[in-house]
Motif scaffolding. Structure first.
Motif, PDB file in Angstrom:
ATOM      1  N   ALA A   1     -33.545   0.229  32.065  1.00 48.99           N
ATOM      2  CA  ALA A   1     -32.829   1.495  31.848  1.00 48.99           C
ATOM      3  C   ALA A   1     -31.467   1.250  31.219  1.00 48.99           C
ATOM      4  CB  ALA A   1     -32.682   2.233  33.171  1.00 48.99           C
ATOM      5  N   ALA A   2     -30.747   0.244  31.704  1.00 46.31           N
ATOM      6  CA  ALA A   2     -29.433  -0.060  31.140  1.00 46.31           C
ATOM      7  C   ALA A   2     -29.541  -0.471  29.675  1.00 46.31           C
ATOM      8  CB  ALA A   2     -28.759  -1.162  31.950  1.00 46.31           C
ATOM      9  N   ALA A   3     -30.529  -1.315  29.363  1.00 47.35           N
ATOM     10  CA  ALA A   3     -30.717  -1.752  27.979  1.00 47.35           C
ATOM     11  C   ALA A   3     -31.109  -0.589  27.079  1.00 47.35           C
ATOM     12  CB  ALA A   3     -31.776  -2.847  27.921  1.00 47.35           C
ATOM     13  N   MET A   4     -31.975   0.308  27.576  1.00 44.03           N
ATOM     14  CA  MET A   4     -32.418   1.432  26.773  1.00 44.03           C
ATOM     15  C   MET A   4     -31.274   2.414  26.514  1.00 44.03           C
ATOM     16  SD  MET A   4     -34.816   2.769  25.047  1.00 44.03           S
ATOM     17  CE  MET A   4     -36.192   1.721  25.554  1.00 44.03           C
ATOM     18  N   VAL A   5     -30.487   2.718  27.534  1.00 40.88           N
ATOM     19  CA  VAL A   5     -29.352   3.637  27.360  1.00 40.88           C
ATOM     20  C   VAL A   5     -28.360   3.056  26.362  1.00 40.88           C
ATOM     21  CG1 VAL A   5     -27.344   4.643  28.507  1.00 40.88           C
ATOM     22  CG2 VAL A   5     -29.577   4.726  29.612  1.00 40.88           C
ATOM     23  N   LEU A   6     -28.059   1.771  26.496  1.00 43.49           N
ATOM     24  CA  LEU A   6     -27.126   1.123  25.573  1.00 43.49           C
ATOM     25  C   LEU A   6     -27.664   1.126  24.146  1.00 43.49           C
ATOM     26  CD1 LEU A   6     -24.480  -0.407  25.268  1.00 43.49           C
ATOM     27  CD2 LEU A   6     -25.690  -2.519  25.842  1.00 43.49           C
ATOM     28  N   ALA A   7     -28.966   0.871  24.002  1.00 47.66           N
ATOM     29  CA  ALA A   7     -29.574   0.878  22.669  1.00 47.66           C
ATOM     30  C   ALA A   7     -29.513   2.267  22.041  1.00 47.66           C
ATOM     31  CB  ALA A   7     -31.021   0.396  22.751  1.00 47.66           C
ATOM     32  N   ILE A   8     -29.748   3.315  22.827  1.00 48.00           N
ATOM     33  CA  ILE A   8     -29.685   4.689  22.314  1.00 48.00           C
ATOM     34  C   ILE A   8     -28.274   5.042  21.886  1.00 48.00           C
ATOM     35  CG2 ILE A   8     -29.922   7.118  22.970  1.00 48.00           C
ATOM     36  CD1 ILE A   8     -32.240   6.267  24.785  1.00 48.00           C
ATOM     37  N   VAL A   9     -27.296   4.670  22.716  1.00 48.38           N
ATOM     38  CA  VAL A   9     -25.895   4.963  22.395  1.00 48.38           C
ATOM     39  C   VAL A   9     -25.483   4.301  21.083  1.00 48.38           C
ATOM     40  CG1 VAL A   9     -23.519   4.557  23.155  1.00 48.38           C
ATOM     41  CG2 VAL A   9     -25.228   5.350  24.792  1.00 48.38           C
ATOM     42  N   ILE A  10     -26.029   3.118  20.825  1.00 52.27           N
ATOM     43  CA  ILE A  10     -25.694   2.410  19.583  1.00 52.27           C
ATOM     44  C   ILE A  10     -26.508   2.935  18.406  1.00 52.27           C
ATOM     45  CG2 ILE A  10     -25.747   0.162  18.431  1.00 52.27           C
ATOM     46  CD1 ILE A  10     -25.305  -1.120  21.181  1.00 52.27           C
ATOM     47  N   ALA A  11     -27.811   3.111  18.597  1.00 53.26           N
ATOM     48  CA  ALA A  11     -28.717   3.368  17.483  1.00 53.26           C
ATOM     49  C   ALA A  11     -28.619   4.791  16.937  1.00 53.26           C
ATOM     50  CB  ALA A  11     -30.155   3.077  17.909  1.00 53.26           C
ATOM     51  N   VAL A  12     -28.477   5.784  17.805  1.00 52.74           N
ATOM     52  CA  VAL A  12     -28.502   7.173  17.339  1.00 52.74           C
ATOM     53  C   VAL A  12     -27.366   7.470  16.361  1.00 52.74           C
ATOM     54  CG1 VAL A  12     -28.252   9.578  18.046  1.00 52.74           C
ATOM     55  CG2 VAL A  12     -29.808   8.066  19.295  1.00 52.74           C
ATOM     56  N   PRO A  13     -26.107   7.229  16.702  1.00 47.61           N
ATOM     57  CA  PRO A  13     -25.052   7.526  15.727  1.00 47.61           C
ATOM     58  C   PRO A  13     -25.126   6.654  14.477  1.00 47.61           C
ATOM     59  CG  PRO A  13     -24.137   6.425  17.656  1.00 47.61           C
ATOM     60  CD  PRO A  13     -25.543   6.763  17.991  1.00 47.61           C
ATOM     61  N   LEU A  14     -25.473   5.368  14.649  1.00 50.07           N
ATOM     62  CA  LEU A  14     -25.548   4.486  13.481  1.00 50.07           C
ATOM     63  C   LEU A  14     -26.696   4.881  12.561  1.00 50.07           C
ATOM     64  CD1 LEU A  14     -24.796   0.920  14.922  1.00 50.07           C
ATOM     65  CD2 LEU A  14     -23.267   2.476  13.705  1.00 50.07           C
ATOM     66  N   GLY A  15     -27.842   5.235  13.143  1.00 47.79           N
ATOM     67  CA  GLY A  15     -28.977   5.638  12.317  1.00 47.79           C
ATOM     68  C   GLY A  15     -28.702   6.911  11.546  1.00 47.79           C
ATOM     69  N   ILE A  16     -28.101   7.886  12.208  1.00 47.18           N
ATOM     70  CA  ILE A  16     -27.763   9.146  11.540  1.00 47.18           C
ATOM     71  C   ILE A  16     -26.711   8.912  10.460  1.00 47.18           C
ATOM     72  CG2 ILE A  16     -26.741  11.425  11.864  1.00 47.18           C
ATOM     73  CD1 ILE A  16     -27.967  11.483  14.640  1.00 47.18           C
ATOM     74  N   TRP A  17     -25.694   8.152  10.798  1.00 41.47           N
ATOM     75  CA  TRP A  17     -24.612   7.892   9.841  1.00 41.47           C
ATOM     76  C   TRP A  17     -25.141   7.142   8.624  1.00 41.47           C
ATOM     77  CZ3 TRP A  17     -19.929   9.706   9.107  1.00 41.47           C
ATOM     78  CH2 TRP A  17     -19.032   9.002   8.304  1.00 41.47           C
ATOM     79  N   SER A  18     -26.036   6.194   8.856  1.00 38.49           N
ATOM     80  CA  SER A  18     -26.605   5.429   7.746  1.00 38.49           C
ATOM     81  C   SER A  18     -27.417   6.322   6.821  1.00 38.49           C
ATOM     82  CB  SER A  18     -27.482   4.302   8.299  1.00 38.49           C
ATOM     83  OG  SER A  18     -28.031   3.521   7.265  1.00 38.49           O
ATOM     84  N   ALA A  19     -28.152   7.288   7.384  1.00 36.69           N
ATOM     85  CA  ALA A  19     -28.951   8.194   6.554  1.00 36.69           C
ATOM     86  C   ALA A  19     -28.070   9.166   5.785  1.00 36.69           C
ATOM     87  CB  ALA A  19     -29.932   8.964   7.440  1.00 36.69           C
ATOM     88  N   VAL A  20     -27.054   9.696   6.456  1.00 34.97           N
ATOM     89  CA  VAL A  20     -26.161  10.657   5.799  1.00 34.97           C
ATOM     90  C   VAL A  20     -25.388   9.977   4.668  1.00 34.97           C
ATOM     91  CG1 VAL A  20     -24.138  12.131   6.128  1.00 34.97           C
ATOM     92  CG2 VAL A  20     -25.976  12.134   7.829  1.00 34.97           C
ATOM     93  N   LYS A  21     -25.005   8.721   4.863  1.00 31.34           N
ATOM     94  CA  LYS A  21     -24.235   7.965   3.864  1.00 31.34           C
ATOM     95  C   LYS A  21     -25.140   7.026   3.081  1.00 31.34           C
ATOM     96  CE  LYS A  21     -20.327   9.760   5.126  1.00 31.34           C
ATOM     97  NZ  LYS A  21     -19.553  10.656   4.230  1.00 31.34           N
TER      98      LYS A  21
END
Length: 305
Positions: free
Chosen positions: A102-122
């Motif tokens: 659970a800790a690894a998954m929450v940390l991965a989501i916190v990192i991946a969601v903003p970076l993935g969206i930002w990478s697509a927008v830019k």
């Protein structure tokens, strides 16, 4: 929906039956359990007594019938290494594995969601290339190497975190980061590709033409529709983390199900291996069912008949 859930639960029966057959066969082909359990100084009489006690003197089909009957009742035999019933030992380790996963998954989501969206927008900017490059590196790094490097830097050199074991939040940080890096890298790439596809859809252009601010267009309209593949990956990865973090739990001496499996395989403690495989199989099946329910929440158009 209720019929679909009932049907899915009933489908667990043949799946678990098939898994039980595989486990039963693998235990038999890995070697003679009697030879593995007895010391080299054991006599032939000792071998005969243990063979009868384990029921190995009976035909294979009779052994399997006894095994599956006991398994249905939650009895997978006793661990000769720990000297107690196998299933309670496995269930005792589950909370630690759930905590780490659970800790690894929450940390991965916190990192991946903003970076993935930002990478697509830019897209095709320096930020996109940087995020994509870091994601590739993060995915390529083996967990065991990442764990050792984190221990050397933050535990041995800087002394910020404990080297191993399970205790407070400080014990959880390094193993969770070790697992989260690879997960975040994979999820970032997936979110980026999904968002790129969705941002080119007609309804997104329509939303922008209506004058909606970019935050609403991306966050409300685009991201939610791109979540279904991400939820699939999250479900598969989380269930695999429960019993699949063998290397990470071993590196950090984390007392979870993965470490128990490694120890049991090394000790040829097949009772624990059998119980652990069954528990992991049930977790995976229930995780897939929960994923289907989340699909229905994300996209009301999805119907289960």
């Amino acid at each position: 929906m209720g019929k679909y859930m009932m049907k899915s639960l009933l489908q667990m029966i043949p799946v678990l039956f098939f898994i039980s057959l595989i486990v039963f066969i693998l235990v038999r082909v890995t070697g003679d359990p009697v030879a593995l359990m007895l010391p080299e100084t054991a006599t032939e009489d000792d071998r005969q007594v243990l063979t009868v006690a384990l029921g190995l003197d009976k035909p294979l089909y009779t052994q399997y019938a006894i095994f599956i009957t006991s398994a249905i009742q939650g009895d997978f035999g006793n661990s000769f290494h720990y000297g107690q019933s196998a299933l309670p030992l496995v269930l005792e380790r589950l909370p630690a594995s759930f905590e780490l996963a659970a800790a690894a998954m929450v940390l991965a989501i916190v990192i991946a969601v903003p970076l993935g969206i930002w990478s697509a927008v830019k897209r095709n900017t320096f930020a996109d290339l940087l995020i994509s490059g870091v994601s590739v590196i993060g995915k390529a790094m083996p967990n065991f190497w990442m764990g050792i490097m984190l221990i050397l830097l933050f535990s041995v050199t800087l002394g910020y975190f404990p080297v191993s074991g399970r205790g407070g939040i400080t014990h959880l940080v390094l193993p969770a980061v070790t697992l989260a890096v690879g997960l975040a890298a994979q999820m970032t790439r997936l979110i980026r590709s999904n968002m790129l596809e969705i941002l080119n859809q007609d309804y997104i252009r329509t939303a922008r033409s209506k004058g909606l601010i970019e935050l609403i267009v991306v966050g409300k309209h685009a991201f939610r529709n791109g979540l279904i593949p991400v939820v699939t990956i999250m479900s598969l990865q989380f269930t695999s983390l429960i019993g699949g973090t063998l290397i990470t739990e071993t590196v950090f001496a984390w007392p979870g199900l993965g470490q128990l499996l490694v120890t049991s395989v090394n000790n040829h403690d097949m009772a624990i291996v059998q119980a652990a495989v069954f528990v992991i199989a049930i977790i995976v099946i229930l995780g897939n069912l929960l994923t289907d329910l989340v699909y229905r929440f994300l996209d009301p158009r999805i119907k289960y008949n």
